[in-house]
Design an enzyme around this catalytic site. Sequence first.
Site, mmCIF file in Angstrom:
data_model
loop_
_atom_site.group_PDB
_atom_site.id
_atom_site.type_symbol
_atom_site.label_atom_id
_atom_site.label_comp_id
_atom_site.label_asym_id
_atom_site.label_seq_id
_atom_site.Cartn_x
_atom_site.Cartn_y
_atom_site.Cartn_z
ATOM 1 N N TYR A 107 0.775 -1.184 0.049
ATOM 2 C CA TYR A 107 -0.046 -0.049 -0.057
ATOM 3 C C TYR A 107 0.710 1.178 -0.067
ATOM 4 O O TYR A 107 0.845 2.104 -0.962
ATOM 5 C CB TYR A 107 -0.891 -0.002 1.341
ATOM 6 C CG TYR A 107 -1.931 -1.231 1.162
ATOM 7 C CD1 TYR A 107 -2.670 -1.482 0.143
ATOM 8 C CD2 TYR A 107 -1.856 -2.234 2.026
ATOM 9 C CE1 TYR A 107 -3.553 -2.273 0.141
ATOM 10 C CE2 TYR A 107 -2.685 -3.204 2.221
ATOM 11 C CZ TYR A 107 -3.439 -3.260 1.268
ATOM 12 O OH TYR A 107 -4.419 -4.298 1.159
ATOM 13 N N PRO A 120 -11.334 -0.186 -3.171
ATOM 14 C CA PRO A 120 -12.480 -0.617 -3.673
ATOM 15 C C PRO A 120 -13.527 0.123 -3.428
ATOM 16 O O PRO A 120 -13.594 0.961 -2.657
ATOM 17 C CB PRO A 120 -12.471 -2.105 -2.789
ATOM 18 C CG PRO A 120 -11.019 -2.092 -2.236
ATOM 19 C CD PRO A 120 -10.639 -0.680 -2.126
ATOM 20 N N HIS A 343 -7.679 1.359 0.928
ATOM 21 C CA HIS A 343 -7.278 -0.186 1.358
ATOM 22 C C HIS A 343 -6.399 -0.244 2.209
ATOM 23 O O HIS A 343 -6.319 -1.184 2.995
ATOM 24 C CB HIS A 343 -6.955 -0.663 -0.009
ATOM 25 C CG HIS A 343 -7.467 -1.981 0.263
ATOM 26 N ND1 HIS A 343 -7.275 -2.993 1.432
ATOM 27 C CD2 HIS A 343 -7.874 -3.052 -0.851
ATOM 28 C CE1 HIS A 343 -7.671 -4.149 0.783
ATOM 29 N NE2 HIS A 343 -8.055 -4.188 -0.177
ATOM 30 N N GLU A 425 -24.666 -29.620 -2.812
ATOM 31 C CA GLU A 425 -23.839 -30.898 -3.364
ATOM 32 C C GLU A 425 -22.656 -31.112 -2.453
ATOM 33 O O GLU A 425 -21.580 -31.685 -2.998
ATOM 34 C CB GLU A 425 -23.517 -30.471 -4.613
ATOM 35 C CG GLU A 425 -24.286 -30.381 -6.117
ATOM 36 C CD GLU A 425 -24.876 -31.860 -6.530
ATOM 37 O OE1 GLU A 425 -23.925 -32.756 -6.197
ATOM 38 O OE2 GLU A 425 -25.909 -32.023 -7.017
ATOM 39 N N LYS A 426 -22.869 -30.630 -1.347
ATOM 40 C CA LYS A 426 -21.736 -30.843 -0.291
ATOM 41 C C LYS A 426 -20.346 -29.972 -0.827
ATOM 42 O O LYS A 426 -19.169 -30.679 -0.829
ATOM 43 C CB LYS A 426 -21.379 -32.201 -0.043
ATOM 44 C CG LYS A 426 -22.560 -32.717 0.653
ATOM 45 C CD LYS A 426 -22.315 -33.719 1.839
ATOM 46 C CE LYS A 426 -23.568 -34.216 2.765
ATOM 47 N NZ LYS A 426 -24.967 -33.549 2.122
ATOM 48 N N ASP A 430 -17.490 -21.036 -2.288
ATOM 49 C CA ASP A 430 -16.296 -20.353 -2.898
ATOM 50 C C ASP A 430 -15.388 -20.931 -3.879
ATOM 51 O O ASP A 430 -15.009 -20.565 -4.737
ATOM 52 C CB ASP A 430 -15.488 -19.804 -1.530
ATOM 53 C CG ASP A 430 -14.437 -18.923 -2.147
ATOM 54 O OD1 ASP A 430 -14.510 -17.898 -2.759
ATOM 55 O OD2 ASP A 430 -13.198 -19.345 -1.927
ATOM 56 N N TYR A 452 -4.943 -15.090 -8.032
ATOM 57 C CA TYR A 452 -5.026 -14.555 -6.527
ATOM 58 C C TYR A 452 -6.351 -14.579 -6.234
ATOM 59 O O TYR A 452 -7.637 -13.938 -6.556
ATOM 60 C CB TYR A 452 -4.459 -13.047 -6.577
ATOM 61 C CG TYR A 452 -4.219 -12.434 -5.290
ATOM 62 C CD1 TYR A 452 -2.892 -11.974 -4.951
ATOM 63 C CD2 TYR A 452 -5.470 -12.145 -4.487
ATOM 64 C CE1 TYR A 452 -2.674 -11.431 -3.820
ATOM 65 C CE2 TYR A 452 -4.949 -11.450 -3.302
ATOM 66 C CZ TYR A 452 -3.712 -11.299 -2.953
ATOM 67 O OH TYR A 452 -3.393 -10.415 -1.725
ATOM 68 N N SER A 454 -7.829 -13.792 -2.142
ATOM 69 C CA SER A 454 -7.497 -13.217 -0.790
ATOM 70 C C SER A 454 -8.019 -14.136 0.280
ATOM 71 O O SER A 454 -8.898 -14.528 0.191
ATOM 72 C CB SER A 454 -7.545 -11.764 -0.537
ATOM 73 O OG SER A 454 -8.873 -11.543 -1.093
ATOM 74 N N SER A 456 -8.103 -14.483 4.583
ATOM 75 C CA SER A 456 -8.047 -13.789 5.818
ATOM 76 C C SER A 456 -7.002 -14.534 6.702
ATOM 77 O O SER A 456 -6.933 -15.433 6.987
ATOM 78 C CB SER A 456 -9.273 -13.675 6.369
ATOM 79 O OG SER A 456 -9.170 -13.091 7.659
ATOM 80 N N THR A 465 -3.776 -10.571 5.170
ATOM 81 C CA THR A 465 -4.113 -11.513 3.975
ATOM 82 C C THR A 465 -3.050 -12.347 3.527
ATOM 83 O O THR A 465 -1.721 -11.982 3.734
ATOM 84 C CB THR A 465 -4.846 -10.765 2.675
ATOM 85 O OG1 THR A 465 -3.773 -10.180 2.143
ATOM 86 C CG2 THR A 465 -5.953 -9.958 3.079
ATOM 87 N N ARG A 504 -10.395 -26.161 -1.375
ATOM 88 C CA ARG A 504 -10.778 -26.076 0.122
ATOM 89 C C ARG A 504 -9.576 -26.236 0.964
ATOM 90 O O ARG A 504 -9.447 -25.568 1.988
ATOM 91 C CB ARG A 504 -11.816 -27.483 0.215
ATOM 92 C CG ARG A 504 -12.379 -27.506 1.485
ATOM 93 C CD ARG A 504 -13.309 -26.398 1.940
ATOM 94 N NE ARG A 504 -13.138 -25.573 2.817
ATOM 95 C CZ ARG A 504 -13.551 -24.371 3.153
ATOM 96 N NH1 ARG A 504 -14.855 -24.544 2.964
ATOM 97 N NH2 ARG A 504 -13.233 -23.660 4.337
ATOM 98 N N SER A 554 -11.712 -11.857 -5.360
ATOM 99 C CA SER A 554 -12.074 -11.870 -3.701
ATOM 100 C C SER A 554 -13.482 -11.994 -3.563
ATOM 101 O O SER A 554 -14.323 -11.609 -4.247
ATOM 102 C CB SER A 554 -11.652 -10.333 -3.251
ATOM 103 O OG SER A 554 -11.820 -10.156 -1.820
#
Length: 626
Positions: A107, A120, A343, A425-426, A430, A452, A454, A456, A465, A504, A554
Amino acid sequence: MRWESGSREIKPYGLLKPTALGKIPGRFLLHQEALPHLPVPPLQQTLDRYLQMLQPIISEEELNHTQELVAEFRKPGGVGERLQKGLERRAKKTENWLSDWWLKTAYLEYRLPVVVHSSPGVVLPKQDFLDRQGQLRFAAKLIEGILDFKTMIDNETLPVEYMGGKPLCMNQYYQILSSCRIPGPKRDSIVNYAKGKKQSRHITVVHNFQFFELDVYNSDGSPLTTDQLFIQLEKIWNTSLQTNKEPIGILTTNHRNSWAKAYNNLLKDKTNKESVRTIEKSICTVCLDAPMPRVSEDIYKSRVAAQMLHGGGSRWNSGNRWFDKTLQFIIAEDGSCGLVYEHAPSEGPPIVALLDHIVEYTKKPELVRSPMIPLPMPKKLRFNITPEIKNDIEKAKQNLNIMVEDLDVKVMVFHQFGKTFPKSEKISPDAFIQLALQLAYYRMYGHACATYESASLRMFRLGRTDTIRSTSVDSLKFVQSMDNPDKSDQEKADLLRRATQAHREYTDMAIRGNAIDRHLLGLKLQAIEDLVSMPELFMDTAYAVAMHFNLSTSQVPAKTDCVMCFGPVVPDGYGVCYNPMDEHINFAISAFNSCADTNAARMAHYLEKALLDMRILLQSTPKSKL
């Protein structure tokens, strides 16, 4: 480069009841001190995973070359081990070995404008007011909601958030109000007036490019009510009707080095300095925008996204901002509203939590009619515009308008299904969405790219991140199989499930501090700090390819039906942000018009098709024994 999400949903747990005095002193500190420190991952593990991550995005020849460099870097007693030891020493001495470095490199030392490239925006649902009265009434209620949230921060009664049963670092909440970025010639800084004796008691309101200091507390310390705020906003409105004022706020949209020069120039004048300090010290900014140019329903949300990100250019609302301010709420006369945030102090989720609170608050009926004590006139902030400053404004306008023309942003509301379907569907919603992005990109370009997402790190003290690398060996196998007639549907569905499982696992690894990106960055920065020559590993083409994120993505989930948006992080890339609701998904996709190969609407089209094709595939095959 810079957004927090990850597929873990953050859940607030029961609010601790405030004590009789309303304040729980030191509670925040006690909570923070109990959080674990961010670990430094084992070196060999990171190097193995780095090679694995490169497989789907570089050629075999390049990979062979990189394997040699990695072998050299990992030799016992070699450069890798030395740098690793340096990192481990740093981790022992600091609260978080990464946070200062990250703040600076991601940043404060980043020199491109914060507009489009870093800050953002958030698009809120359109409000049903159509005139100034409605606009000001809504703004008043929104300010009251901000102050309500601020009370929880000030009293340290903000409910601690949890992820997967683990408490999260709450520090970012204490950085977003009463803070501002200050431009510097090589590196910016952040000021925060939330702490200490002289706390901010005012917000900044901007209308027709004119800035006002609005006190939001009565002399007894109680916050102004909606009625009182409405009256004050009307006074502001009525004293800023001229539309020919110099848009001083446009200066904040420039390249950081140019803005730093103009800033020093601006502050030579005592009046200007006082005005700028008042903006910097304010709790937040509220921008009362002119209505947007009328557009058809289908492109309306995309146009609002652009308004939130950059204000539409110097002819529209870009001068109605101070982009260095951490939080700017934007309310236009036609009912479009949202916010833009700087940000550096925070990721998306704390901003969205604040937003969810405010949106809920604005729906509440007003309980008290406030006594009509006459309130002082809000103070107009004066600026003396010298020819030199006027020239700086003109240059900033030109640069901004080029940026505005270059940004291609598309908001897509995917109506066919939401997160309920992948859950049935288990599959992690994301992971499902990330895989659909991989499929869309592969169908458009015929190859995979560095992606990419992000994650946490807020399980750790002062965590920000790390990166979920959504392109994997497994994701590539799936996207290659999807349109291959030689593969059966069952094979494709198994590959889909395996790829979502791999995503996952990478996510879980990342949120536990075991991803590779920040570790590699740390090793590189350690080399710079130790004044040793830069290891070959970081000068390698493969490293440059791995860090060139054509897909920067994201997930920022919210209760409110909103969507966050941000620009791409490379000239030939996409920025993709999404909020998965139960029965629909809000996407914001950005690209640059100056790149002939990217197109936000085309990406939206391919993404929609990918999501639908993946659903059909899963529905046509029985769940396998994976």
